[in-house]
Design an enzyme around this catalytic site. Structure first.
Site, mmCIF file in Angstrom:
data_model
loop_
_atom_site.group_PDB
_atom_site.id
_atom_site.type_symbol
_atom_site.label_atom_id
_atom_site.label_comp_id
_atom_site.label_asym_id
_atom_site.label_seq_id
_atom_site.Cartn_x
_atom_site.Cartn_y
_atom_site.Cartn_z
ATOM 1 N N ARG A 175 0.845 -1.204 0.198
ATOM 2 C CA ARG A 175 0.113 0.116 0.090
ATOM 3 C C ARG A 175 0.750 1.226 0.023
ATOM 4 O O ARG A 175 1.899 1.432 0.778
ATOM 5 C CB ARG A 175 -0.831 0.170 1.233
ATOM 6 N N GLU A 222 -11.063 5.091 -6.207
ATOM 7 C CA GLU A 222 -11.434 3.678 -6.263
ATOM 8 C C GLU A 222 -11.853 3.178 -7.620
ATOM 9 O O GLU A 222 -12.221 4.229 -8.567
ATOM 10 C CB GLU A 222 -12.551 3.427 -5.427
ATOM 11 N N ARG A 269 -1.411 -5.520 4.702
ATOM 12 C CA ARG A 269 -0.842 -5.295 3.649
ATOM 13 C C ARG A 269 0.464 -4.427 4.096
ATOM 14 O O ARG A 269 0.266 -3.359 5.170
ATOM 15 C CB ARG A 269 -1.309 -4.373 2.797
#
Length: 172
Positions: free
Chosen positions: A45, A53, A87
């Protein structure tokens, strides 16, 4: 024996969060890539930013910008930790020294994510300059930040609405 286990746990945690380099083998979204690490693709990330998005205006453009910047290149990761999904959060640095998060903000493909990088004055300045120049998503008259887009999709009020503020009384 407990001291040995503690030390091993600390060393293992440090190894998980250690900086590393690897080839970018996938771009999932504008702010989420996969880098080969220890013979596996590790999800990364990008630190300090939030890109539109999938299904949101400029989401595809942001992803394409990241593909053009990083795909197939060996990058260096400056690790900041893990997000709530497990992540790795990292600054992604290109071979010539470009910080990918900063480049994306500069080009107007994403927002500076104030919630997770509140004191990053460089991202703040780059976002302001991109906004003033109407770069990328800032060409839109009223771009919707991804955190509000996600909340709206879940049926929640956007963050900018103060839910605990006193009601406004309307006089007849």
């Amino acid at each position: 024996m407990m001291h040995v286990l503690f030390v091993l746990g600390v060393l293992q945690t440090a190894a998980v969060h250690a900086d590393f380099s690897g080839e970018v083998v996938g771009v999932l979204e504008g702010d989420l890539i996969e880098v080969r690490h220890r013979q596996q693709a590790e999800r990364i990330r990008l630190n300090g930013i939030d890109c539109p998005e999938k299904g949101q205006p400029f989401g595809t453009g942001a992803k394409q910008a990241v593909i053009a910047l990083v795909f197939g290149k060996k990058v260096t990761l400056k690790i900041h930790g893990l997000d709530k999904y497990g992540r790795t959060i990292a600054d992604v640095i290109l071979p010539e020294g470009t910080n990918v998060s900063r480049q994306l903000v500069k080009d107007g493909w994403c927002w500076w994510y104030r919630k997770y990088a509140p004191h990053d004055s460089i991202l703040e300045t780059l976002e302001r300059e991109a906004k003033n120049a109407k770069m990328g998503l800032w060409a839109d008259a009223a771009p919707i930040p991804p955190w509000d887009f996600r909340r709206n999709r879940r049926g929640q009020a956007p963050e900018w609405i103060e839910m605990d503020s006193a009601p406004v009384e309307v006089m007849p």
